[in-house]
Design a protein around this motif. Structure first.
Motif, short mmCIF file in Angstrom:
data_model
loop_
_atom_site.label_atom_id
_atom_site.label_comp_id
_atom_site.label_asym_id
_atom_site.label_seq_id
_atom_site.Cartn_x
_atom_site.Cartn_y
_atom_site.Cartn_z
N GLY A 185 0.81 -1.20 0.00
CA GLY A 185 0.00 0.00 0.00
C GLY A 185 0.85 1.25 0.00
N GLU A 186 1.87 1.24 0.85
CA GLU A 186 2.74 2.42 0.91
C GLU A 186 3.46 2.63 -0.42
OE1 GLU A 186 5.15 1.71 4.31
OE2 GLU A 186 3.44 2.06 5.64
N ALA A 205 1.06 3.99 -2.86
CA ALA A 205 0.80 5.41 -2.60
C ALA A 205 1.96 6.26 -3.08
CB ALA A 205 0.56 5.61 -1.11
N LEU A 215 1.92 6.34 -6.78
CA LEU A 215 0.83 7.20 -7.25
C LEU A 215 1.24 8.66 -7.14
CD1 LEU A 215 -2.13 7.34 -8.14
CD2 LEU A 215 -2.76 7.47 -5.75
N LYS A 216 1.84 9.00 -6.01
CA LYS A 216 2.26 10.38 -5.79
C LYS A 216 3.28 10.80 -6.85
CE LYS A 216 3.76 13.38 -2.10
NZ LYS A 216 4.35 13.45 -0.78
N GLU A 254 1.60 11.14 -10.20
CA GLU A 254 0.77 12.34 -10.28
C GLU A 254 1.64 13.58 -10.42
OE1 GLU A 254 -3.35 11.23 -7.94
OE2 GLU A 254 -1.63 11.88 -6.79
N THR A 255 2.68 13.62 -9.60
CA THR A 255 3.58 14.77 -9.68
C THR A 255 4.17 14.89 -11.07
OG1 THR A 255 4.15 14.17 -7.43
CG2 THR A 255 5.47 15.90 -8.43
N TYR A 279 1.46 16.05 -13.62
CA TYR A 279 1.02 17.43 -13.55
C TYR A 279 2.14 18.42 -13.85
CZ TYR A 279 -3.47 15.90 -11.95
OH TYR A 279 -4.70 15.30 -11.89
N SER A 280 3.37 17.96 -13.74
CA SER A 280 4.46 18.87 -14.09
C SER A 280 5.00 18.56 -15.49
CB SER A 280 5.57 18.77 -13.06
OG SER A 280 6.03 17.45 -13.02
N ARG A 307 1.03 18.34 -20.10
CA ARG A 307 -0.07 19.00 -19.43
C ARG A 307 0.08 20.52 -19.47
NH1 ARG A 307 -3.95 19.52 -15.52
NH2 ARG A 307 -3.23 21.06 -14.05
N ARG A 361 -2.91 23.54 -22.48
CA ARG A 361 -3.77 24.71 -22.55
C ARG A 361 -3.33 25.70 -23.62
NH1 ARG A 361 -8.18 23.50 -20.37
NH2 ARG A 361 -8.66 25.72 -20.51
N PRO A 373 -3.95 8.43 -0.02
CA PRO A 373 -4.67 7.25 0.47
C PRO A 373 -4.85 7.34 1.99
CG PRO A 373 -2.85 6.61 -0.94
CD PRO A 373 -2.71 8.06 -0.68
N TRP A 377 -6.37 4.79 3.86
CA TRP A 377 -6.47 3.46 4.45
C TRP A 377 -7.74 3.31 5.28
CZ3 TRP A 377 -3.32 1.81 1.24
CH2 TRP A 377 -2.10 2.42 1.03
#
Lengths: 150, 674
Positions: free
Chosen positions: A125-126, A129, A132-133, A136-137, A140-141, A145, A149, B476, B478
């Protein structure tokens, strides 16, 4: 093995159970004795009749005897085997001490497994996460993206 | 009967007429006469003509070549004698003697007048004794060999029996490490069965499922194959699993591939077919397969029990949840106004495939094998809502299935531990099931929350699409009923570089300037909470003071207001940043909720105003410049038309905004000089 079964039952609360176990043990021992004695007796008789006799008629009588003795020996051995299989069953189903011990051991193992699985899941999970972070970073940078525009 | 010298005929030389019996009166009885013809025939039959025939052929050949009769006679005389001739003669003599003796004995026996005074066995010759002895010994040896073979056979059979038993009991003991083995002493024991069975019922569930059906698949009979291989009889319906589906959703969207594994069937095990050369590996494999089958059955028992518990919990009224359909192995729940979920037990093994028509069929028989008119009706009802067919807002049903099993398991474990009064870990890991709504209630709220949070996420994503300088980050939590995201506004690198060329970093640090602003969105069940930093709250703006610039703002809002609130938050953060930047370069600037004012000479103010519109496809935040001579407030932004006092700048990026502010600064400073 029969002793283990007997002692297992002997520690039980009722004296009747102890007695029954003793009787069972005795019966089993008796059976073993009978079967072994049977084998030994038949074998010695077989050896006795194995010598070559002078009158040839007796030889053919003895041939029949030999067959019978041999059959009896085999029968006794088979009975011993059955006894062994019975003892195996008793060992499987009556060794409560070892069964309980085994159950405890399994519980311990499963608890450990549970703990390690939980840790693993937490770690996954960690990691997810963190990934994912990062993604995402990155998204978006990204140029894609920011130029979207324009 | 002698013919030619070259042909020898075996004859009975003593054609004695034997007595068959003598009766008490002394009459001799002879065997019935054999006819002359018969005698002759039998005699002729005894003649070995092969020799003669062979020789005749040879003679014919030689006569053709030489054709000399005298020479042929000489050749016939020269032929060697038959090698067994001597033996035949000896035997004939012995036969003769024996016949005489038998005759004599019979006569003596029959005749009263003759009495046998004494008879002595002729003393055997030493070689005769030895030969007798050797015959006896040979016979005995034969007998003993025979016995040896018998023993060998028996021992082989017994060895096989022992190894069979070892295999079977070894397998049983290994399986007993993990499973409860029971012995049925009294039960009718079929052929090949020792009356053993595995008991798979988990009694930690017993109190919970007291009212539910007795599990027919909890007892698995053990078969003892004649080769010693242990096999089990898989009960009917032993491989089923819970399936969750949103009504109206396409059942094919569900990925079942990873949730179901290979289905074992030990009954038709290929290894049981080959009885010979069973190695330890084979037995090992068999035990493993059996173990896997038992695991599967155990799991499906668990899933059945969970299904029963879910059914049980629906008896209690749950807020926001209503039961809209119930059948055997099927339950339909309506969660909230829009969502409908059906839970069913579906067969997942190949043994049950025959029972189901189309396990992953189309939406018409989506209720997975429970084909009857009800399911048709239900799926038609689902089809009436085409907006549900778009699956973007729906959480993954497989993960919900797993979660359902998980929370029930945790609940059961917690209760089992309570019962054992061992408060080591009274609180289940993750989250405790909310007692007010029960496990099922918790689950339904989770489902509702997942759907709602997906909607929030799609709003956030469209918002982020409209404002290119915001980054969306997921956090998240949890927790199944809490979701959290943050929107972060980052000062671009180019701006950093530009201002670094003007002012030292220390200055920034001294003024406590930020290069990042965060807005956090937290969703709990169906409550949205937005908290952001760096912007004065609306109340502050009413007060007209901007002293508490570092305060955190918290709003609770609903889904419709969310984009507006977030855009205002972001715009105010941009204003705050620009305000700081303006202060740094020494401008007289003040800020309001969404406006930044620069004080010009003569009491004039120049305002940079943000306009937010979540539905603007070009960009959600646009900027205006408002010239104010102090008489009117420049907040009225509903009108798009430009006028003397206001000018539309467009959807500016942060870099452009910074440049605008810097231009304004230079403009002001020039104005100040003049």
């Amino acid at each position: 093995m029969s002793k283990a079964g007997a002692s297992g039952a002997g520690s039980g609360p009722t004296a009747a159970a102890t007695q029954a176990a003793h009787q069972k043990q005795k019966a089993l021992l008796q059976r073993v004795d009978t079967d072994v004695a049977n084998i030994v007796d038949n074998f010695s008789l077989l050896i006795n009749v194995a010598r070559v006799n002078d009158p040839p008629i007796r030889n053919s009588q003895e041939a029949f005897q030999m067959e019978m003795r041999a059959a009896r020996m085999v029968q006794a051995a088979d009975s011993l085997l059955k006894l062994v299989s019975e003892l195996e069953q008793t060992a499987i189903f009556s060794g409560f001490a070892s069964l309980n011990e085994n159950v405890d051991r399994r519980i311990e193992v499963f608890n450990q497994l549970e703990g390690s699985t939980e840790r693993l899941l937490e770690k996954i999970g960690e990691e997810a996460a963190a990934s994912l972070k990062e993604l995402e970073t990155h998204y978006y940078s990204s140029v894609l993206r920011t130029c979207q525009r324009d | 009967m002698m013919e030619e010298g070259s042909v020898r005929i075996d004859l009975d030389k003593l054609p004695i007429k034997r007595l068959d019996a003598i009766d008490e009166l002394g009459n001799e009885q002879f065997p019935p006469e054999i006819g002359h013809e018969e005698k002759r025939l039998s005699m002729i039959r005894r003649i070995d003509f092969s020799f003669v025939v062979g020789k005749d052929e040879k003679q014919a050949k030689s006569s053709k070549e030489t054709a000399a009769a005298a020479a042929a006679a000489a050749a016939a005389a020269q032929q060697p004698a038959w090698p067994w001739q001597g033996l035949v003669e000896n035997l004939q003599l012995a036969h003769q003697e024996l016949s005489i003796i038998i005759d004599l004995i019979n006569t003596v026996e029959a005749n009263d007048a003759v009495a046998v005074a004494g008879m002595q066995r002729p003393k055997p010759l030493p070689n005769e004794v030895l030969s007798d002895l050797s015959v006896s010994a040979a016979t005995k040896l034969q007998r003993l060999r025979h016995l040896g073979r018998y023993f060998k056979q028996s021992s082989k059979a017994m060895e096989q029996q022992v190894s069979r038993d070892a295999r079977f009991y070894g397998s049983l003991i290994r399986l007993q490490q993990n499973w409860k083995v029971k012995r049925q002493r009294m039960a009718a024991i079929g052929p090949g069965s020792e009356g053993f069975s595995f008991d798979l019922l988990d009694n930690s569930f017993l109190d919970l499922t007291a009212l539910s059906r007795p599990s027919s698949i909890s007892t698995v009979r053990v078969d003892h194959h004649y080769s010693g291989i242990l096999s089990i009889q898989r009960p009917q319906k032993s491989c089923r699993s819970i399936s969750l589906r949103f009504i109206g959703a396409d059942p094919r969207c569900k990925q079942k591939s990873f949730s179901r594994k290979k289905v074992y069937s030990s009954a038709e095990h290929p290894r049981t077919a080959k009885t010979e050369a069973l190695t330890d590996e084979d037995v090992n494999e068999c035990v493993k397969d059996t173990h896997s089958v038992l695991c599967e059955i155990h799991q499906s028992i668990f899933e059945e029990q969970v299904f029963d518990m879910v059914n049980h919990e629906t008896y209690n009224p749950l807020p926001g949840v209503s039961v809209t359909g119930m059948r055997e192995d099927f339950l339909q729940l309506a969660i909230g106004q829009e969502t409908s979920v059906c839970l069913c037990l579906v067969p997942s093994g190949k043994e049950d495939v025959s029972q189901m028509v189309d396990p992953l069929g189309d939406s018409q028989n989506g209720e997975s094998g429970l084909l009857n008119s009800d399911s048709m009706e239900l799926s038609i009802v689902g089809d009436d809502k085409p907006d549900f067919l778009k699956l973007s807002g729906m959480p993954n049903p497989v993960s919900l299935e797993i979660y359902l099993l998980f929370i029930f398991l945790e609940n059961v474990l917690a209760r089992a531990k309570e019962r054992r009064s061992c408060p080591v870990r009274a609180q289940v890991s993750g989250q405790p099931a909310d007692d007010s709504c029960g496990v099922l209630g918790h689950f339904c709220m989770t489902v509702a929350h997942r759907i709602f949070s997906n909607k929030v996420l799609s709003e956030l994503e469209s918002l982020v699409n409209g404002v290119p300088y915001i980054q969306l980050l997921s956090h998240p939590t949890w927790h199944s009923r809490t979701s959290s995201w943050s929107l972060s506004l980052k000062v671009p690198q180019s701006v950093h570089a530009a201002r670094r060329s003007k002012i030292s970093d220390d200055h920034y640090l001294k003024h406590g300037m930020r290069s990042q602003f965060h807005t956090k969105v937290v969703v709990k069940d169906d409550q949205i909470n937005v908290s952001g930093e760096g912007a004065p709250s609306i109340i502050c703006s009413f007060r007209g003071s901007s002293s508490d610039v570092f305060s955190m703002n918290c709003y609770g809002c609903d889904l419709e207001d969310l984009p507006m609130i977030l855009l205002q938050q972001v715009a105010s953060q941009v204003i705050r940043w620009l305000h700081e930047e303006a202060l740094v370069v020494g401008m007289k600037a003040s800020r309001d909720f969404l406006c930044l004012y620069f004080d010009l000479d003569h009491g004039d103010t120049l305002g940079l105003v943000a306009h937010v519109d979540p539905d603007d496809i070009n960009g959600c935040i646009s900027w205006w410049v408002v010239m104010d001579d102090g008489s009117a407030e420049g907040k009225k932004l509903t009108d798009y038309g430009e006028s003397e006092g206001r000018r539309f700048l467009g959807h500016l990026s942060l870099e452009a905004l910074y440049a605008t502010v810097m231009d304004l600064a230079s403009l002001c400073s020039i104005g100040g000089i003049h």
